[in-house]
Motif scaffolding. Structure first.
Motif, PDB file in Angstrom:
ATOM      1  N   ASN A 140      -9.358 -10.165  15.678  1.00 34.24           N
ATOM      2  CA  ASN A 140     -10.634 -10.074  14.974  1.00 34.24           C
ATOM      3  C   ASN A 140     -10.385  -9.591  13.552  1.00 34.24           C
ATOM      4  N   TRP A 141     -11.377  -9.783  12.715  1.00 37.50           N
ATOM      5  CA  TRP A 141     -11.360  -9.266  11.347  1.00 37.50           C
ATOM      6  C   TRP A 141     -11.899  -7.833  11.418  1.00 37.50           C
ATOM      7  N   TRP A 142     -10.982  -6.889  11.644  1.00 39.11           N
ATOM      8  CA  TRP A 142     -11.368  -5.482  11.826  1.00 39.11           C
ATOM      9  C   TRP A 142     -11.482  -4.806  10.461  1.00 39.11           C
ATOM     10  N   HIS A 143     -12.691  -4.787   9.929  1.00 36.70           N
ATOM     11  CA  HIS A 143     -12.958  -4.131   8.637  1.00 36.70           C
ATOM     12  C   HIS A 143     -13.716  -2.842   8.938  1.00 36.70           C
ATOM     13  N   TRP A 144     -13.001  -1.718   8.829  1.00 37.57           N
ATOM     14  CA  TRP A 144     -13.581  -0.425   9.189  1.00 37.57           C
ATOM     15  C   TRP A 144     -14.043   0.320   7.939  1.00 37.57           C
ATOM     16  N   GLU A 145     -15.299   0.728   7.960  1.00 39.08           N
ATOM     17  CA  GLU A 145     -15.812   1.548   6.865  1.00 39.08           C
ATOM     18  C   GLU A 145     -15.033   2.865   6.811  1.00 39.08           C
ATOM     19  N   GLY A 146     -14.643   3.264   5.603  1.00 38.82           N
ATOM     20  CA  GLY A 146     -13.918   4.518   5.426  1.00 38.82           C
ATOM     21  C   GLY A 146     -12.411   4.369   5.453  1.00 38.82           C
ATOM     22  N   GLU A 147     -11.904   3.208   5.904  1.00 40.33           N
ATOM     23  CA  GLU A 147     -10.468   2.973   5.882  1.00 40.33           C
ATOM     24  C   GLU A 147     -10.028   2.616   4.457  1.00 40.33           C
ATOM     25  N   PRO A 148      -8.767   2.862   4.102  1.00 40.14           N
ATOM     26  CA  PRO A 148      -8.289   2.474   2.773  1.00 40.14           C
ATOM     27  C   PRO A 148      -8.505   0.986   2.521  1.00 40.14           C
ATOM     28  N   GLU A 149      -8.935   0.659   1.311  1.00 37.77           N
ATOM     29  CA  GLU A 149      -9.241  -0.738   0.998  1.00 37.77           C
ATOM     30  C   GLU A 149      -8.023  -1.641   1.177  1.00 37.77           C
ATOM     31  N   GLN A 150      -6.833  -1.114   0.889  1.00 38.11           N
ATOM     32  CA  GLN A 150      -5.625  -1.906   1.068  1.00 38.11           C
ATOM     33  C   GLN A 150      -5.438  -2.278   2.537  1.00 38.11           C
ATOM     34  N   ASP A 151      -5.718  -1.341   3.432  1.00 42.38           N
ATOM     35  CA  ASP A 151      -5.610  -1.638   4.866  1.00 42.38           C
ATOM     36  C   ASP A 151      -6.579  -2.739   5.267  1.00 42.38           C
ATOM     37  N   ASN A 152      -7.801  -2.671   4.763  1.00 40.18           N
ATOM     38  CA  ASN A 152      -8.786  -3.698   5.100  1.00 40.18           C
ATOM     39  C   ASN A 152      -8.410  -5.056   4.516  1.00 40.18           C
ATOM     40  N   ARG A 153      -7.809  -5.075   3.330  1.00 41.72           N
ATOM     41  CA  ARG A 153      -7.359  -6.354   2.747  1.00 41.72           C
ATOM     42  C   ARG A 153      -6.222  -6.951   3.569  1.00 41.72           C
ATOM     43  N   GLU A 154      -5.313  -6.109   4.026  1.00 46.38           N
ATOM     44  CA  GLU A 154      -4.211  -6.598   4.851  1.00 46.38           C
ATOM     45  C   GLU A 154      -4.718  -7.131   6.187  1.00 46.38           C
ATOM     46  N   MET A 155      -5.715  -6.474   6.758  1.00 46.36           N
ATOM     47  CA  MET A 155      -6.316  -6.953   7.997  1.00 46.36           C
ATOM     48  C   MET A 155      -6.975  -8.312   7.782  1.00 46.36           C
ATOM     49  N   GLU A 156      -7.716  -8.454   6.707  1.00 45.49           N
ATOM     50  CA  GLU A 156      -8.358  -9.730   6.393  1.00 45.49           C
ATOM     51  C   GLU A 156      -7.323 -10.846   6.288  1.00 45.49           C
ATOM     52  N   ALA A 157      -6.238 -10.586   5.577  1.00 46.22           N
ATOM     53  CA  ALA A 157      -5.202 -11.615   5.390  1.00 46.22           C
ATOM     54  C   ALA A 157      -4.552 -11.987   6.719  1.00 46.22           C
ATOM     55  N   ALA A 158      -4.287 -10.979   7.557  1.00 49.57           N
ATOM     56  CA  ALA A 158      -3.645 -11.254   8.846  1.00 49.57           C
ATOM     57  C   ALA A 158      -4.559 -12.074   9.746  1.00 49.57           C
ATOM     58  N   PHE A 159      -5.834 -11.735   9.765  1.00 48.58           N
ATOM     59  CA  PHE A 159      -6.790 -12.467  10.590  1.00 48.58           C
ATOM     60  C   PHE A 159      -6.934 -13.909  10.111  1.00 48.58           C
TER      61      PHE A 159
END
Length: 242
Positions: A140-159
């Motif tokens: 899934n595209w796990w975009h968590w509020e409060g997580e570092p933006e870099q982590d969320n960008r890496e999650m988006e790319a992986a998904f």
């Protein structure tokens, strides 16, 4: 096809010659003919996707085979403590992301592919009896509020990398997370999957019992566009004849 919702991410699909059980966690299993082949899928080891009691099904269903994400560990001592015959390991195929397997049992033939999850384990893509089925597990595209933006960008790319690899493919049935814990980002993964694949019937899952999340989704701009492709799920034990 007959689809039964069990709970959380658990579904059972009955075809003419086989039964497919996905990510059983809790809920009452329906009855089905014991002479049908039974294929049991567990995408990964998280307890809301893997209930070890599925291994006991081998005692009642002789035509059974398991496909597990390769993070699931089943040691001899652990099996013995659970009073599970260690011979069950001979009925298990472990799979990592990006693998393919074909399994045949009499009149039941199934092709299984996997994608790498953005959490742990795999997503399953199946072909059986002329039907194509997708079960995401925790991909899934796990975009968590409060997580570092870099982590969320890496999650988006992986998904997106995994879903782009199946872009344009047709699935007669798909089971995809719609997790309310993601707050305003709860529909990112479902929307991207619907955009990229030819999937006329998608069952939302991983709802944590908050079934009103589906109605909330269908009120969004993207949800209104895709509403006809998204099933309404309201309680465990619901069935659909497709």
């Amino acid at each position: 096809m007959k689809v039964t919702y069990l709970n959380h991410s658990g579904f059972l699909v009955e075809l003419e010659h086989m039964v497919l059980l996905f990510d059983y966690y809790m809920g009452k299993l329906p009855d089905w003919p014991k002479d049908k082949a039974l294929f049991v899928f567990a995408s990964h080891s998280h307890p809301d996707h893997f209930n070890w009691r599925i291994l006991r099904l081998a005692d009642s269903y002789p035509r059974i085979h398991y496909f597990f994400g390769n993070d699931i560990r089943l040691g001899r001592k652990w099996l013995e403590e659970k009073n599970i015959d260690v011979s069950v390991k001979e009925k298990i195929t472990k799979m990592a992301g990006g693998q393919r397997q074909v399994y045949e049992d009499g009149n039941a033939r199934i092709q299984v592919r996997t994608l790498k999850s953005t959490d742990i384990g795999v997503a399953f893509l199946l072909e059986a009896e002329g039907k194509r089925i997708y079960h995401a597990g925790d991909l899934n595209w796990w975009h968590w509020e409060g997580e570092p933006e870099q982590d969320n960008r890496e999650m988006e790319a992986a998904f997106k990398k995994e879903i782009d690899s199946i872009s344009g493919e047709h699935f007669d049935l798909a089971f995809v997370p719609l997790d309310p814990r993601l707050e305003d980002s709860f529909a990112l993964g479902l929307n991207y999957f619907l955009e990229k694949t030819d999937s006329p019937l998608v069952f939302p899952m991983h709802l944590w019992g908050k079934y009103e999340t589906i109605a909330k989704y269908k009120r969004t701009a993207e949800g209104m566009k895709y509403a006809g492709r998204v099933a309404d799920v309201a309680k465990g034990g619901e069935t659909w004849n497709i």
